[in-house]
Design a protein around this motif. Structure first.
Motif, PDB file in Angstrom:
ATOM      1  N   GLY A 165     -10.599 -48.296  24.313  1.00 32.35           N
ATOM      2  CA  GLY A 165     -10.248 -46.901  24.519  1.00 32.35           C
ATOM      3  C   GLY A 165     -11.222 -46.191  25.429  1.00 32.35           C
ATOM      4  O   GLY A 165     -11.932 -46.818  26.226  1.00 32.35           O
ATOM      5  N   GLN A 166     -11.262 -44.863  25.306  1.00 33.72           N
ATOM      6  CA  GLN A 166     -12.161 -44.042  26.105  1.00 33.72           C
ATOM      7  C   GLN A 166     -13.276 -43.487  25.230  1.00 33.72           C
ATOM      8  O   GLN A 166     -13.043 -43.097  24.079  1.00 33.72           O
ATOM      9  N   VAL A 167     -14.473 -43.445  25.785  1.00 34.28           N
ATOM     10  CA  VAL A 167     -15.644 -42.914  25.089  1.00 34.28           C
ATOM     11  C   VAL A 167     -15.857 -41.481  25.563  1.00 34.28           C
ATOM     12  O   VAL A 167     -15.700 -41.185  26.749  1.00 34.28           O
ATOM     13  N   PHE A 168     -16.224 -40.583  24.627  1.00 34.04           N
ATOM     14  CA  PHE A 168     -16.443 -39.185  25.011  1.00 34.04           C
ATOM     15  C   PHE A 168     -17.682 -38.641  24.321  1.00 34.04           C
ATOM     16  O   PHE A 168     -18.168 -39.194  23.333  1.00 34.04           O
ATOM     17  N   ASP A 169     -18.206 -37.524  24.866  1.00 42.29           N
ATOM     18  CA  ASP A 169     -19.370 -36.879  24.273  1.00 42.29           C
ATOM     19  C   ASP A 169     -19.047 -35.439  23.882  1.00 42.29           C
ATOM     20  O   ASP A 169     -17.904 -34.980  24.040  1.00 42.29           O
ATOM     21  N   ALA A 170     -20.040 -34.710  23.367  1.00 44.08           N
ATOM     22  CA  ALA A 170     -19.820 -33.356  22.863  1.00 44.08           C
ATOM     23  C   ALA A 170     -19.463 -32.368  23.956  1.00 44.08           C
ATOM     24  O   ALA A 170     -18.923 -31.290  23.670  1.00 44.08           O
ATOM     25  N   GLY A 205     -17.256 -32.954  26.153  1.00 41.73           N
ATOM     26  CA  GLY A 205     -15.883 -33.220  26.537  1.00 41.73           C
ATOM     27  C   GLY A 205     -15.748 -34.189  27.695  1.00 41.73           C
ATOM     28  O   GLY A 205     -14.639 -34.454  28.164  1.00 41.73           O
ATOM     29  N   THR A 206     -16.858 -34.750  28.164  1.00 38.40           N
ATOM     30  CA  THR A 206     -16.824 -35.728  29.246  1.00 38.40           C
ATOM     31  C   THR A 206     -16.319 -37.058  28.700  1.00 38.40           C
ATOM     32  O   THR A 206     -16.727 -37.484  27.609  1.00 38.40           O
ATOM     33  N   ARG A 207     -15.444 -37.724  29.455  1.00 36.82           N
ATOM     34  CA  ARG A 207     -14.858 -38.981  28.992  1.00 36.82           C
ATOM     35  C   ARG A 207     -15.120 -40.095  29.995  1.00 36.82           C
ATOM     36  O   ARG A 207     -15.150 -39.868  31.204  1.00 36.82           O
ATOM     37  N   SER A 208     -15.273 -41.277  29.465  1.00 35.19           N
ATOM     38  CA  SER A 208     -15.446 -42.463  30.304  1.00 35.19           C
ATOM     39  C   SER A 208     -14.092 -42.927  30.803  1.00 35.19           C
ATOM     40  O   SER A 208     -13.035 -42.428  30.385  1.00 35.19           O
ATOM     41  N   SER A 209     -14.101 -43.908  31.665  1.00 34.57           N
ATOM     42  CA  SER A 209     -12.874 -44.608  32.004  1.00 34.57           C
ATOM     43  C   SER A 209     -12.459 -45.486  30.822  1.00 34.57           C
ATOM     44  O   SER A 209     -13.210 -45.649  29.854  1.00 34.57           O
ATOM     45  N   GLN A 210     -11.264 -46.048  30.882  1.00 35.21           N
ATOM     46  CA  GLN A 210     -10.782 -46.932  29.817  1.00 35.21           C
ATOM     47  C   GLN A 210     -11.693 -48.149  29.684  1.00 35.21           C
ATOM     48  O   GLN A 210     -12.016 -48.807  30.677  1.00 35.21           O
ATOM     49  N   GLN A 211     -12.121 -48.449  28.447  1.00 35.95           N
ATOM     50  CA  GLN A 211     -13.006 -49.579  28.174  1.00 35.95           C
ATOM     51  C   GLN A 211     -12.234 -50.663  27.426  1.00 35.95           C
ATOM     52  O   GLN A 211     -11.591 -50.388  26.411  1.00 35.95           O
ATOM     53  N   ASP A 212     -12.330 -51.898  27.912  1.00 31.81           N
ATOM     54  CA  ASP A 212     -11.563 -53.003  27.322  1.00 31.81           C
ATOM     55  C   ASP A 212     -11.986 -53.315  25.893  1.00 31.81           C
ATOM     56  O   ASP A 212     -11.153 -53.506  25.003  1.00 31.81           O
ATOM     57  N   VAL A 213     -13.295 -53.403  25.679  1.00 36.15           N
ATOM     58  CA  VAL A 213     -13.840 -53.741  24.353  1.00 36.15           C
ATOM     59  C   VAL A 213     -15.021 -52.811  24.083  1.00 36.15           C
ATOM     60  O   VAL A 213     -15.914 -52.687  24.919  1.00 36.15           O
ATOM     61  N   VAL A 214     -15.008 -52.172  22.917  1.00 34.65           N
ATOM     62  CA  VAL A 214     -16.103 -51.282  22.535  1.00 34.65           C
ATOM     63  C   VAL A 214     -16.550 -51.645  21.127  1.00 34.65           C
ATOM     64  O   VAL A 214     -15.721 -51.718  20.202  1.00 34.65           O
ATOM     65  N   LEU A 215     -17.832 -51.885  20.949  1.00 40.62           N
ATOM     66  CA  LEU A 215     -18.411 -52.140  19.633  1.00 40.62           C
ATOM     67  C   LEU A 215     -18.964 -50.820  19.110  1.00 40.62           C
ATOM     68  O   LEU A 215     -19.834 -50.220  19.733  1.00 40.62           O
ATOM     69  N   VAL A 216     -18.439 -50.377  17.956  1.00 42.68           N
ATOM     70  CA  VAL A 216     -18.758 -49.058  17.420  1.00 42.68           C
ATOM     71  C   VAL A 216     -19.266 -49.190  15.987  1.00 42.68           C
ATOM     72  O   VAL A 216     -18.685 -49.925  15.176  1.00 42.68           O
ATOM     73  N   LEU A 217     -20.332 -48.466  15.678  1.00 43.64           N
ATOM     74  CA  LEU A 217     -20.849 -48.467  14.316  1.00 43.64           C
ATOM     75  C   LEU A 217     -19.792 -47.952  13.343  1.00 43.64           C
ATOM     76  O   LEU A 217     -19.130 -46.934  13.599  1.00 43.64           O
ATOM     77  N   ILE A 219     -13.323 -42.525  21.379  1.00 45.91           N
ATOM     78  CA  ILE A 219     -14.515 -43.039  20.713  1.00 45.91           C
ATOM     79  C   ILE A 219     -15.718 -42.134  20.943  1.00 45.91           C
ATOM     80  O   ILE A 219     -16.060 -41.822  22.090  1.00 45.91           O
ATOM     81  N   TYR A 220     -16.358 -41.720  19.852  1.00 49.23           N
ATOM     82  CA  TYR A 220     -17.584 -40.936  19.958  1.00 49.23           C
ATOM     83  C   TYR A 220     -18.680 -41.773  20.610  1.00 49.23           C
ATOM     84  O   TYR A 220     -18.989 -42.880  20.153  1.00 49.23           O
ATOM     85  N   ALA A 221     -19.295 -41.230  21.652  1.00 43.45           N
ATOM     86  CA  ALA A 221     -20.379 -41.949  22.347  1.00 43.45           C
ATOM     87  C   ALA A 221     -21.540 -42.254  21.404  1.00 43.45           C
ATOM     88  O   ALA A 221     -22.245 -43.255  21.576  1.00 43.45           O
ATOM     89  N   ASP A 222     -21.725 -41.399  20.405  1.00 41.85           N
ATOM     90  CA  ASP A 222     -22.857 -41.532  19.486  1.00 41.85           C
ATOM     91  C   ASP A 222     -22.839 -42.834  18.689  1.00 41.85           C
ATOM     92  O   ASP A 222     -23.882 -43.307  18.234  1.00 41.85           O
ATOM     93  N   SER A 264     -23.077 -42.132  31.799  1.00 42.02           N
ATOM     94  CA  SER A 264     -23.234 -40.715  32.157  1.00 42.02           C
ATOM     95  C   SER A 264     -23.024 -39.789  30.960  1.00 42.02           C
ATOM     96  O   SER A 264     -23.320 -38.594  31.037  1.00 42.02           O
ATOM     97  N   LEU A 265     -22.512 -40.328  29.862  1.00 39.62           N
ATOM     98  CA  LEU A 265     -22.274 -39.511  28.665  1.00 39.62           C
ATOM     99  C   LEU A 265     -23.590 -39.171  27.973  1.00 39.62           C
ATOM    100  O   LEU A 265     -24.577 -39.904  28.090  1.00 39.62           O
ATOM    101  N   VAL A 266     -23.589 -38.049  27.242  1.00 38.91           N
ATOM    102  CA  VAL A 266     -24.812 -37.583  26.575  1.00 38.91           C
ATOM    103  C   VAL A 266     -24.556 -37.494  25.068  1.00 38.91           C
ATOM    104  O   VAL A 266     -24.009 -36.498  24.583  1.00 38.91           O
ATOM    105  N   PRO A 267     -24.925 -38.517  24.303  1.00 34.70           N
ATOM    106  CA  PRO A 267     -24.730 -38.490  22.849  1.00 34.70           C
ATOM    107  C   PRO A 267     -25.648 -37.474  22.179  1.00 34.70           C
ATOM    108  O   PRO A 267     -26.668 -37.058  22.742  1.00 34.70           O
ATOM    109  N   LYS A 268     -25.286 -37.092  20.940  1.00 36.22           N
ATOM    110  CA  LYS A 268     -26.077 -36.160  20.143  1.00 36.22           C
ATOM    111  C   LYS A 268     -26.861 -36.916  19.067  1.00 36.22           C
ATOM    112  O   LYS A 268     -26.904 -36.517  17.905  1.00 36.22           O
ATOM    113  N   ILE A 269     -27.516 -38.002  19.458  1.00 36.32           N
ATOM    114  CA  ILE A 269     -28.250 -38.836  18.507  1.00 36.32           C
ATOM    115  C   ILE A 269     -29.612 -38.211  18.221  1.00 36.32           C
ATOM    116  O   ILE A 269     -30.389 -37.933  19.138  1.00 36.32           O
TER     117      ILE A 269
END
Length: 223
Positions: free
Chosen positions: A42-47, A49-61, A76-79, A108-113
């Protein structure tokens, strides 16, 4: 993996073929990596509202909320993203550069970690950094791809390039492997079995030790 690749070759529709091979990689990672992560696309996004391009495989906590849509496609939350993988049936210089642009869109996304928790860490990979990989079923020689990678900007270079028929290229930063020569951007593992083993080891080390990320979820509220 070779058997699945051979079977998928019966498909002649390009998009369908690509989806089958992407799903094969997702299924393999889902079945073999530690259960602390979900394997989605899917697409990854940050707080912001910026979104990545479509990602084939994403490993998410799994400790991070999910926004699932139809057919296994998530927003998908970038965090919570631990790693992304671009899957290519045949990898050439232009295709590698295109994949690099997708990698850049995630970086380029900015997570809120706010902090992280890890257990039994045996590696040097930063706990907040997203690992970026490209996996291919074949294509140009690794030496040719290595030359192309040298011309790419830092933010577009993947951390790993795995060709299932040739071997592995590892970014020469001292994070995944010890630095080997100051002049080369990548370390070449010129054996497909060894490269595949190292690829899975890196993912296992990172996904198996990162237990939690503390996220400022209120940062997602509109101002």
């Amino acid at each position: 993996m070779d058997a699945q690749f051979a079977v998928s070759a019966a498909m002649t529709h390009g998009s369908s073929l690509g989806m089958i091979r992407e799903q094969a990689i997702r299924d393999f990672l889902e079945n073999h990596l530690p259960a602390l992560v979900s394997v989605v696309s899917g697409q990854v996004f940050d707080a912001d509202g910026t979104r990545s391009s479509q990602q084939d495989v994403v490993l998410v906590l799994k400790s991070v909320p999910r926004l699932p849509f139809a057919s296994g496609i998530d927003l998908i939350y970038a965090d919570g993203v631990v790693a992304t993988v671009e899957v290519k049936s045949s990898l050439s210089g232009p295709v590698l550069k295109s994949a690099g642009e997708g990698i850049k869109s995630v970086r380029s996304l900015v997570p809120k970690i706010m902090g992280t928790a890890a257990i039994g860490v045996s590696h040097d990979w930063p706990s907040t950094r997203i690992l970026s990989a490209v996996v291919a079923y074949g294509g140009s020689s690794l030496s040719t791809l290595q030359t192309v990678l040298e011309t790419m900007t830092t933010e577009t270079r993947p951390d790993l390039v795995l060709d299932l028929k040739q071997g592995l290229l590892v970014r020469n930063e001292g994070l995944l492997l010890n630095v080997q020569g100051s002049s080369q951007a990548y370390i070449l593992i010129n054996d497909p079995a060894e490269g595949f083993m190292m690829f899975l080891t890196f993912l296992t080390e990172i996904t198996g030790t990162l237990a939690h990320r503390m996220v400022n979820w209120r940062g997602y509220w509109a101002p």
